[in-house]
Design a protein around this motif. Structure first.
Motif, PDB file in Angstrom:
ATOM      1  N   ALA A 198      25.176 -21.060 -60.263  1.00 48.87           N
ATOM      2  CA  ALA A 198      25.524 -19.687 -60.636  1.00 48.87           C
ATOM      3  C   ALA A 198      24.681 -19.253 -61.829  1.00 48.87           C
ATOM      4  O   ALA A 198      23.998 -20.061 -62.470  1.00 48.87           O
ATOM      5  N   VAL A 199      24.738 -17.957 -62.139  1.00 42.54           N
ATOM      6  CA  VAL A 199      24.026 -17.395 -63.280  1.00 42.54           C
ATOM      7  C   VAL A 199      25.038 -16.804 -64.259  1.00 42.54           C
ATOM      8  O   VAL A 199      25.929 -16.039 -63.864  1.00 42.54           O
ATOM      9  N   ILE A 200      24.886 -17.174 -65.538  1.00 42.59           N
ATOM     10  CA  ILE A 200      25.699 -16.590 -66.601  1.00 42.59           C
ATOM     11  C   ILE A 200      24.956 -15.387 -67.167  1.00 42.59           C
ATOM     12  O   ILE A 200      23.787 -15.496 -67.553  1.00 42.59           O
ATOM     13  N   LEU A 201      25.616 -14.245 -67.205  1.00 45.55           N
ATOM     14  CA  LEU A 201      25.085 -13.073 -67.882  1.00 45.55           C
ATOM     15  C   LEU A 201      25.763 -13.035 -69.243  1.00 45.55           C
ATOM     16  O   LEU A 201      26.948 -12.704 -69.361  1.00 45.55           O
ATOM     17  N   PHE A 202      25.017 -13.419 -70.276  1.00 49.05           N
ATOM     18  CA  PHE A 202      25.596 -13.657 -71.601  1.00 49.05           C
ATOM     19  C   PHE A 202      25.276 -12.500 -72.543  1.00 49.05           C
ATOM     20  O   PHE A 202      24.121 -12.249 -72.879  1.00 49.05           O
ATOM     21  N   ASP A 203      26.300 -11.802 -72.981  1.00 51.64           N
ATOM     22  CA  ASP A 203      26.181 -10.661 -73.882  1.00 51.64           C
ATOM     23  C   ASP A 203      26.330 -11.157 -75.317  1.00 51.64           C
ATOM     24  O   ASP A 203      27.414 -11.556 -75.738  1.00 51.64           O
ATOM     25  N   ALA A 204      25.212 -11.131 -76.059  1.00 53.27           N
ATOM     26  CA  ALA A 204      25.205 -11.613 -77.442  1.00 53.27           C
ATOM     27  C   ALA A 204      25.040 -10.464 -78.431  1.00 53.27           C
ATOM     28  O   ALA A 204      24.502 -10.642 -79.526  1.00 53.27           O
ATOM     29  N   ALA A 205      25.509  -9.289 -78.065  1.00 48.30           N
ATOM     30  CA  ALA A 205      25.280  -8.090 -78.880  1.00 48.30           C
ATOM     31  C   ALA A 205      25.844  -8.206 -80.293  1.00 48.30           C
ATOM     32  O   ALA A 205      25.387  -7.502 -81.201  1.00 48.30           O
ATOM     33  N   TYR A 206      26.817  -9.094 -80.500  1.00 47.61           N
ATOM     34  CA  TYR A 206      27.466  -9.193 -81.807  1.00 47.61           C
ATOM     35  C   TYR A 206      27.135 -10.493 -82.528  1.00 47.61           C
ATOM     36  O   TYR A 206      27.818 -10.874 -83.477  1.00 47.61           O
ATOM     37  N   GLU A 207      26.072 -11.186 -82.087  1.00 46.12           N
ATOM     38  CA  GLU A 207      25.730 -12.472 -82.679  1.00 46.12           C
ATOM     39  C   GLU A 207      25.454 -12.368 -84.177  1.00 46.12           C
ATOM     40  O   GLU A 207      25.683 -13.323 -84.926  1.00 46.12           O
TER      41      GLU A 207
END
Length: 391
Positions: A198-207
Motif C-alpha cells: 500500500a501507499v501512505i499519503l503522509f501530511d506533514a503540514a504541521y511538522e
C-alpha cells in the motif's frame, strides 16, 4: 454529456462554510458581541522580513530583461528544491531534488495526487480527519474505510492487520486532534503499508510545530518509508504562506521503482504550470539563517498561544490532545455535550468560536478544536472567558 454523480455523495455543506454562516448569523443578531475566533486554522502573523525582502527583490527581477522569468519548471526552480533537500538533511533525511515537487500548497496536492491512482483502490482514513482526505476520494468514487481514532488510543490509531487497504492517509501532528505519532507508531504504519503493498499519503503540514526532539518530523525518518510513502508539506503554517500559496510533495524514486515519481512528474507537467518565480524566491528565503530565525520567532508566538490554551484546559480539568507539538488543541466537550451544542454554548455565552469535532467525522462528536493561530491578547482574553464560563 454525463456529470460526476459521486458529487451527490458529498456532505451538502463544507464544515467551515457552516461555521461561517452560523457565526455571521449570530453577529448580525448581536452586533454588540465581541467575538473571538479560534476556529479556522489560518495564520494571523505577517510574512517575516527575510521573505518580504526576497519577494521585493524577485519583483525587481521581473522588471529587468536580464533577470526576467517566464515559465519555470513545473516541479519547481532548482534553488528552492535544493533548499528543501537541505532542510530534510538537517533532520537526517537524504533526498534527491528530483524527488521534490514544489506546488501551490499541500491541500492541492493531497487531492491532485489521486490522479495517479486507480479508482478501484480501497482507501483507509482515520476518523476524525481533515475533510479534504475524504471528500476528494468520495468525488472519485473510491471505497473508503475508516479507522477509529478515539480517546482510548489518544487519537493515534495503529494498523489492524485484519483490515486491507491500498491507500492510507496519515497526518502527524494531526489536524484536527493535534496528536503526534512517535517513531514506533509510524514504524508500525510503514511496516503495515509495505506488507500490504500500500501507499501512505503522509501530511506533514504541521511538522514545524514539533518541539519534542524524540518525535519524527518526516515519515522518511522511519526505516522503510521510502518504499511506501509520499509526503506533503507546506509553507502555510511554517512561514505564514496561507495567502501566498506554496508547498511541496516528496515522491521517492524507491516507491514502485520510480514509477509513481515519473507519473507524478507527468501529471504535473500536464496539469500544472508551476508556482510563480516571485513566490518561490520568497519561499527559498525561509531557509536562510535570517529567515529561519525570524520564522522560529513567529512559530514561538503561536506556540505561546497554544500554551495559554493548554494551561487553561489543565486548570479546568478538561481532557485534550495537542497543544505542545501542534497549533491545535482537541478537547473533550464538558458535561457530555455534543460538538455543535458546545459550539453554540461557547458562541452564545463566551462569544468564542471553535470548530465542532463532529465536522471531522463520527468519532469527533463530543470533541472540539481550538487553534493557536490567533492574536496573543485575544487568545488570552478567550482563555479568561473559558475559565469564567466552564469553571
Amino acid at each position: 454529456m454525463q456529470i460526476n454523480e459521486h458529487y451527490a455523495d458529498l456532505e451538502q455543506s463544507y464544515l467551515f462554510s457552516t461555521i461561517a454562516r452560523k457565526v455571521n448569523e449570530y453577529a448580525a443578531a448581536h452586533p454588540e458581541a465581541d467575538i473571538i475566533r479560534l476556529g479556522i486554522g489560518d495564520v494571523t502573523r505577517p510574512l517575516v522580513p527575510a521573505v518580504i525582502d526576497a519577494l521585493h527583490a524577485a519583483v525587481t527581477d521581473q522588471s529587468r530583461q536580464e533577470t526576467f522569468h517566464g515559465y519555470g519548471d513545473e516541479q519547481g526552480y532548482g534553488f528552492l528544491r535544493d533548499a528543501l533537500a537541505g532542510y530534510y538533511q538537517e533532520h537526517g533525511v537524504t533526498l534527491d531534488t528530483t524527488e521534490i515537487f514544489v506546488s501551490d500548497g499541500a491541500k492541492s496536492d493531497v487531492g491532485n495526487i489521486l490522479d495517479i491512482f486507480g479508482t478501484d483502490n480501497t482507501v483507509l482514513i482515520p476518523d476524525p480527519v481533515y475533510p479534504v482526505y475524504v471528500d476528494t476520494n468520495v468525488m472519485a468514487g473510491r471505497k473508503v474505510l475508516f479507522l477509529d481514532a478515539n480517546e482510548q488510543n489518544g487519537f493515534l490509531p495503529l494498523p489492524d492487520p485484519s483490515v486491507h487497504a491500498d491507500i492510507i492517509y496519515l497526518c502527524s501532528p494531526n489536524n484536527p486532534t493535534g496528536a503526534a505519532y512517535d517513531h514506533a507508531g509510524l514504524q508500525a504504519w510503514v511496516d503495515y503499508a509495505n506488507a500490504e503493498h500500500a501507499v501512505i499519503l503522509f501530511d506533514a503540514a504541521y511538522e514545524c510545530f514539533v518541539e519534542d526532539e524524540t518525535l519524527p518530523r518526516s515519515i522518511f525518518q522511519i526505516e522503510g518509508a521510502k518504499t511506501c510513502a509520499i509526503e506533503f508539506c507546506s509553507f502555510s503554517k511554517m512561514a505564514g504562506f496561507t495567502g501566498t500559496r506554496c508547498g511541496w510533495t516528496v515522491v521517492p524514486k524507491a516507491l514502485l521503482d520510480g514509477k509513481l515519481n515519473q507519473m507524478w512528474l507527468r501529471r504535473q507537467t500536464t496539469k500544472f504550470n508551476g508556482v510563480p518565480y516571485i513566490v518561490q524566491k520568497g519561499a527559498a528565503a525561509c531557509f536562510t539563517a535570517q529567515g529561519m530565525q525570524q520564522i522560529r520567532e513567529t512559530l514561538g508566538y503561536y506556540k505561546r498561544n497554544a500554551k495559554v490554551l493548554a494551561d487553561t484546559l489543565d486548570a479546568l480539568g478538561i481532557w485534550y490532545t495537542g497543544g505542545k507539538n501542534s497549533p491545535y488543541l482537541w478537547l473533550k466537550c464538558p458535561n457530555g455535550m455534543d460538538s455543535w451544542t458546545f459550539f453554540d454554548y461557547l458562541l452564545e455565552n463566551a462569544h468564542v468560536v471553535g470548530t465542532p469535532g463532529a465536522g471531522f467525522g463520527r468519532n469527533g462528536d463530543g470533541f472540539f478544536r481550538l487553534t493557536a493561530f490567533g492574536d496573543a491578547a485575544r487568545t488570552q482574553e478567550a482563555a479568561e472567558r473559558l475559565k469564567k464560563l466552564l469553571a
